[in-house]
Scaffold this active site. Structure first.
Site, PDB file in Angstrom:
ATOM      1  N   ASP A  79       3.563  -0.970  -6.697  1.00 64.74           N
ATOM      2  CA  ASP A  79       4.655  -0.526  -7.628  1.00 64.74           C
ATOM      3  C   ASP A  79       4.400   1.470  -8.340  1.00 64.74           C
ATOM      4  O   ASP A  79       3.487   1.847  -8.166  1.00 64.74           O
ATOM      5  CB  ASP A  79       4.440  -2.002  -8.895  1.00 64.74           C
ATOM      6  CG  ASP A  79       2.723  -1.446  -9.081  1.00 64.74           C
ATOM      7  OD1 ASP A  79       2.167  -1.783  -8.480  1.00 64.74           O
ATOM      8  OD2 ASP A  79       2.126  -1.995 -10.738  1.00 64.74           O
ATOM      9  N   GLU A  85      -0.336  -3.390  -9.590  1.00 63.29           N
ATOM     10  CA  GLU A  85      -1.667  -2.689 -10.054  1.00 63.29           C
ATOM     11  C   GLU A  85      -1.558  -1.724 -11.125  1.00 63.29           C
ATOM     12  O   GLU A  85      -2.833  -1.781 -11.869  1.00 63.29           O
ATOM     13  CB  GLU A  85      -1.642  -1.529  -8.526  1.00 63.29           C
ATOM     14  CG  GLU A  85      -2.636  -0.848  -9.114  1.00 63.29           C
ATOM     15  CD  GLU A  85      -2.765   0.752 -10.295  1.00 63.29           C
ATOM     16  OE1 GLU A  85      -3.612   0.814 -10.343  1.00 63.29           O
ATOM     17  OE2 GLU A  85      -1.726   0.930 -10.043  1.00 63.29           O
TER      18      GLU A  85
END
Length: 493
Positions: free
Chosen positions: A128, A195
């Site tokens: 991400d 994350e």
């Protein structure tokens, strides 16, 4: 009079003797503080299809895998499209390793080793990215999600954080698989999908799955500190800092209650006034500056590589620590390494200009030095604001600093050697990671945690991190691929 002159002369002689002794001690510590750098021969550069790799990373940037607390599923389709791209781009690796989906969107690869007794390792990265700040798209030299390769760089959000690490790991694994590499110990590749919003679905579930299978890793390596050039005063060579410790995270919500009313008749204590006073006290009475643990070892390792006054100072922290702390406190990035930081991030109160609000809310974020805890920081806040009418509540995602990894072990020396083989001009030292990474979720399944990104960066580059015009040089990306290839050879070959 003669007696006075004699006393002055004796005092002067004592001062001279003291100065000589001090100079001798300082010089002895400087000379006796020898280099801790490993003597390593550079290895021949592995052949890398830099342009082809850059093109694959550019394609990955076009998948808008933007994570969001409010809409955690918003990037699910983009992630699935990127999964397909990964599978298509690295066929040899996929033939050699087992692929699993964890929590639907995270990836776990298992490259089985030939020695079942050898402790496995894991390479971590996240899929991400953070969003682009609203209204700043026009400030980008190339659109942030176009994945443009131009002027020697791969441009776009995620090129550096963290698709560059993820794809360079896969490029390295693909090259080794094509060459017939058979790892002696099992290698896990764990790619979380959230994350940037704490990794509670991705990394935490991957680590939990490994724990349920009884897996105990020798080490994990995740994104982290960089190869910085020109950022450390007195150091003429680039510094590759390996994050052996990571700061903790504590966000506290403060809530002040007061009697609402008309602004024409304000009471002595108002919700906004109480909260403003509390926040001002927190900024004026921050937690102390400290050099300890991994940061102390970092300075000890860098000291013999310094020149001039900086070498003398770092070799004699028993004397110069207050001066060093004062210097480090001058800028946010350096201060963060030696203090549990206090950041006032949110303030909400009132909705009409002639009405006294009945409550005021504020959010304060602390990044905790190893040694501090959520409990100790909360107590610091309570004692500092000295107001029982202000409630203090912790956020659910808070965590204490994970345990630090030491340097006296073969895995650290192996990583140190690998860095010096690929980047022979650098100084290697332990360091403290001031941000949070997915690696903390692996504390229960890994003996050692390393946080290091094999990326060269200067002061201007750091401004692009989570900022405008994020980019990664093609040459630097090729070196990242070489680094991970050599790491796999050294760790599992």
């Amino acid at each position: 009079m003669r007696r006075l002159i004699e006393i002055i002369r004796n005092v002067f002689l004592v001062l001279i003797a003291a100065a000589v002794v001090l100079a001798a001690v300082l010089a002895f510590n400087v000379v006796g503080h020898g280099s801790r750098q490993l003597q390593v021969a550079a290895v021949p550069k592995a052949q890398v299809d830099a342009q082809g790799a850059a093109g694959r990373l550019a394609e990955a940037i076009r998948f808008r895998t933007i994570s969001s607390y409010e809409k955690p599923e918003q990037h699910a389709d983009a992630l699935r499209d990127m999964h397909a791209h990964i599978e298509k781009s690295f066929p040899a690796f996929h033939a050699a390793a087992k692929r699993e989906l964890v929590a639907e969107l995270s990836l776990l690869y298992t490259w089985e080793g030939s020695d079942p007794k050898a402790q496995p390792i894991a390479l971590l990265a996240h899929q991400d990215v953070v969003p682009v700040a609203p209204g700043t798209d026009k400030d980008w030299q190339h659109p942030p999600y176009d994945g443009v390769v131009a002027d020697g760089f791969i441009w776009g959000r995620g090129s550096w954080d963290d698709k560059g690490n993820l794809y360079s790991m896969l490029e390295a694994a693909e090259a080794l698989a094509k060459a017939g590499f058979k790892p002696k110990r099992t290698i896990y590749f764990a790619f979380g999908h959230d994350e940037e919003i704490a990794g509670l679905r991705g990394a935490k579930n991957i680590a939990g799955l490994l724990a349920s299978r009884g897996v105990k890793l020798d080490f994990v390596i995740d994104e982290g500190l960089l190869i910085t050039d020109g950022l450390l005063k007195g150091l003429d060579r680039p510094a590759a800092l390996i994050g052996l410790a990571e700061k903790g995270y504590a966000t506290l919500a403060l809530h002040a209650e007061a009697t609402p009313g008309h602004s024409s008749m304000p009471p002595r204590d108002t919700a906004i006034g109480m909260m403003a006073a509390a926040l001002a006290r927190l900024e004026d009475h921050r937690l102390p500056l400290q050099i300890r643990g991994t940061v102390a070892e970092m300075f000890d390792t860098l000291a013999p590589e310094m020149r001039g006054v900086n070498r003398v100072a770092l070799s004699n922290l028993w004397l110069f620590k207050p001066l060093l702390l004062r210097e480090l406190a001058k800028t946010g990035p350096t201060e963060a390494a030696v203090r549990t930081t206090t950041a006032l991030t949110i303030f909400n109160a009132g909705d009409k200009d002639n009405v006294l609000p009945g409550h005021a809310d504020a959010t304060v974020n602390f990044r905790l030095l190893p040694g501090d805890t959520q409990a100790s920081v909360t107590e610091h806040v309570r004692e500092t604001i000295r107001n029982e009418r202000i409630a203090i509540k912790p956020f659910p995602g808070n965590f204490d600093p994970p345990a630090a990894t030491g340097t006296a072990n073969p895995s650290y020396r192996m990583l140190n050697r690998t860095i010096r083989e690929i980047f022979p001009d650098v100084i290697v030292a332990p360091g403290l990671m001031v941000g949070a990474t997915d690696s903390r979720h692996y504390a229960g399944v890994a003996d050692k945690i390393f946080r290091f990104s094999p990326v060269r960066a200067n002061g201007e580059d750091l401004k692009r991190f989570h900022g405008t015009n994020e980019r990664l040089s093609i040459e630097g990306y090729a070196d990242m691929i070489r680094f991970y290839r050599r790491l796999l050879e050294n760790a599992a070959g």
